[in-house]
Write an enzyme that holds these catalytic residues in place. Structure first.
Site, PDB file in Angstrom:
ATOM      1  N   HIS A  60      -1.329   6.326   3.200  1.00 41.07           N
ATOM      2  CA  HIS A  60      -1.428   4.935   3.636  1.00 41.07           C
ATOM      3  C   HIS A  60      -0.980   3.991   2.516  1.00 41.07           C
ATOM      4  O   HIS A  60      -1.607   3.957   1.458  1.00 41.07           O
ATOM      5  CB  HIS A  60      -2.881   4.662   4.030  1.00 41.07           C
ATOM      6  CG  HIS A  60      -3.119   3.309   4.619  1.00 41.07           C
ATOM      7  ND1 HIS A  60      -3.944   2.382   4.040  1.00 41.07           N
ATOM      8  CD2 HIS A  60      -2.631   2.739   5.747  1.00 41.07           C
ATOM      9  CE1 HIS A  60      -3.965   1.299   4.779  1.00 41.07           C
ATOM     10  NE2 HIS A  60      -3.190   1.482   5.821  1.00 41.07           N
ATOM     11  N   HIS A  97       2.501  -5.309   2.923  1.00 38.85           N
ATOM     12  CA  HIS A  97       1.591  -5.309   4.062  1.00 38.85           C
ATOM     13  C   HIS A  97       1.541  -6.651   4.769  1.00 38.85           C
ATOM     14  O   HIS A  97       1.483  -6.725   5.993  1.00 38.85           O
ATOM     15  CB  HIS A  97       0.175  -4.922   3.607  1.00 38.85           C
ATOM     16  CG  HIS A  97      -0.824  -4.951   4.711  1.00 38.85           C
ATOM     17  ND1 HIS A  97      -1.586  -6.060   5.008  1.00 38.85           N
ATOM     18  CD2 HIS A  97      -1.177  -4.003   5.618  1.00 38.85           C
ATOM     19  CE1 HIS A  97      -2.371  -5.789   6.033  1.00 38.85           C
ATOM     20  NE2 HIS A  97      -2.149  -4.554   6.428  1.00 38.85           N
TER      21      HIS A  97
HETATM   22  O1  G3P Z   1      -0.499   1.472  10.214  1.00 36.16           O
HETATM   23  C1  G3P Z   1      -1.757   2.051  10.256  1.00 36.16           C
HETATM   24  C2  G3P Z   1      -2.635   1.157   9.489  1.00 36.16           C
HETATM   25  O2  G3P Z   1      -2.009   0.999   8.250  1.00 36.16           O
HETATM   26  C3  G3P Z   1      -2.751  -0.155  10.190  1.00 36.16           C
HETATM   27  O3  G3P Z   1      -3.424  -1.040   9.436  1.00 36.16           O
HETATM   28  O4  G3P Z   1      -3.404  -3.157   8.293  1.00 36.16           O
HETATM   29  O5  G3P Z   1      -3.273  -1.081   6.969  1.00 36.16           O
HETATM   30  O6  G3P Z   1      -1.323  -1.837   8.288  1.00 36.16           O
HETATM   31  P1  G3P Z   1      -2.807  -1.811   8.195  1.00 36.16           P
HETATM   32 CA    CA Z   2       0.190  -0.006   8.213  1.00 29.64          CA
END
Ligand code: G3P
Ligand code: CA
Length: 318
Positions: free
Chosen positions: A29, A71
């Site tokens: 992530h 992000h």
């Molecule tokens: O893309 C999966 C997850 O990353 C979604 O949440 O806010 O971390 O992009 P975010």
């Molecule tokens: Ca994401």
């Protein structure tokens, strides 16, 4: 005799865990955000080394229509933009990536995510203001992964997310065809290419399909009530018409574990987000335990985590 029976039971358990682990994936992530500032080349390299099967860049666009790994549509939570370009914020107090060229963004330093008052979001992570990190372009991120694939012989994939495509449209920066173009340039449109494309915006995913892509698409599903229509069987029926998988908030599955079966019944993969040691739900005593529950009891196909090494241990990939 008793020892032999115990040994046999142990073997069966081990085989069933290994069988269950087969095919399940680890998605780094934002790179390896638990250890290195998110969306940096160092973070992607670290996530790669820790055993990720896929690395996730969130994508936004610059003023000159280049994808960068970030992000937020703003630069201020993770860079020093307010020091370098103090006057360039909009009236809401945010510095938007779409107002800066890639060359300008390249002059910024990236730091751990901070709150508006400057306090780090996760105080136990990489110290703010130490070392030097930059905002990578998507092209640089791809070249890093492909380079490591060549030098290590592994085949780690990418899992890009289009962030706020409707908003980008409103700024004259349409994302979908531009994404397909860059993926084509780097060979991700060939059969068997290791990639998933994700977005929270259904319209954008459908547009990608309408543009003719056959790439695996993943519909992200928030736990926010505005997504309630997607938490249902009929919502999943709809999603299955254009997507290959779902990326639900893990809380949706925690409240309704049958949601995973509902998705599988419709041929959809299930990759929940996001698993963090420093944001552990109170019902679990460790991140390992939470991941085991999701991989093996809830039977998800993969998960997004800031702590790739923990998922690798849980899947016995180490
Ligand atoms: O893309 C999966 C997850 O990353 C979604 O949440 O806010 O971390 O992009 P975010
Ligand atoms: Ca994401």
């Amino acid at each position: 005799m008793k020892r032999r029976i115990l040994l046999a039971i142990g073997m069966v358990l081990m085989i069933s865990v290994l069988a269950a682990a087969q095919g399940k994936i680890i998605i780094g992530h934002r790179g390896a955000a638990g250890y290195v500032p998110e969306h940096t080349l160092a973070g992607y390299a670290f996530g790669y080394a820790l055993g990720a099967d896929y690395l996730e860049p969130d994508l936004v666009m610059t003023k000159d229509a280049r994808f960068i790994c970030l992000h937020d549509i703003y630069l201020d939570p993770t860079t020093n933009v307010e020091q370098i370009f103090p006057e360039r914020h909009r009236s809401d107090g945010h510095w938007y990536a779409a107002d800066f060229t890639l060359a300008e963004i390249k002059t910024l330093s990236v730091h751990e995510r901070c709150r508006p008052n400057g306090a780090p979001y996760f105080p136990d992570r990489f110290p703010v203001g130490k070392s030097r990190f930059c905002v990578p372009s998507f092209a640089e991120m791809i070249e890093l992964v492909q380079g490591l694939n060549k030098s290590t012989g592994r085949n780690v994939g990418i899992y890009p997310e289009l962030k706020r495509p409707a908003w980008h449209d409103s700024q004259g920066l349409p994302m979908e065809q531009a994404l397909l173009d860059i993926l084509d340039e780097y060979g991700y449109t060939k059969p068997g290419a290791k990639i998933f494309v994700q977005s929270f915006e259904q319209t954008s995913l459908k547009k990608l399909r309408d543009l003719g892509t056959k790439l695996p698409l993943v519909q992200l599903i928030s736990a926010n009530w505005s997504f309630a229509g997607m938490w249902t069987k009929s919502g999943l029926d709809q999603i299955a018409t254009y997507a290959d998988g779902i990326g639900p908030s893990k809380t949706i599955i925690e409240k309704n574990p049958a949601f995973v079966n509902w998705a599988h019944d419709r041929g959809l993969l299930v990759h929940p987000y996001v698993f963090r040691r420093d944001e552990l739900p109170s019902k679990y005593s460790s991140l390992e335990q939470e991941m085991e529950q999701f991989y093996f009891t809830y039977n998800v196909d993969g998960l997004f985590t800031d702590f790739v090494d923990v998922a690798a241990r849980v899947l016995a990939k180490e």
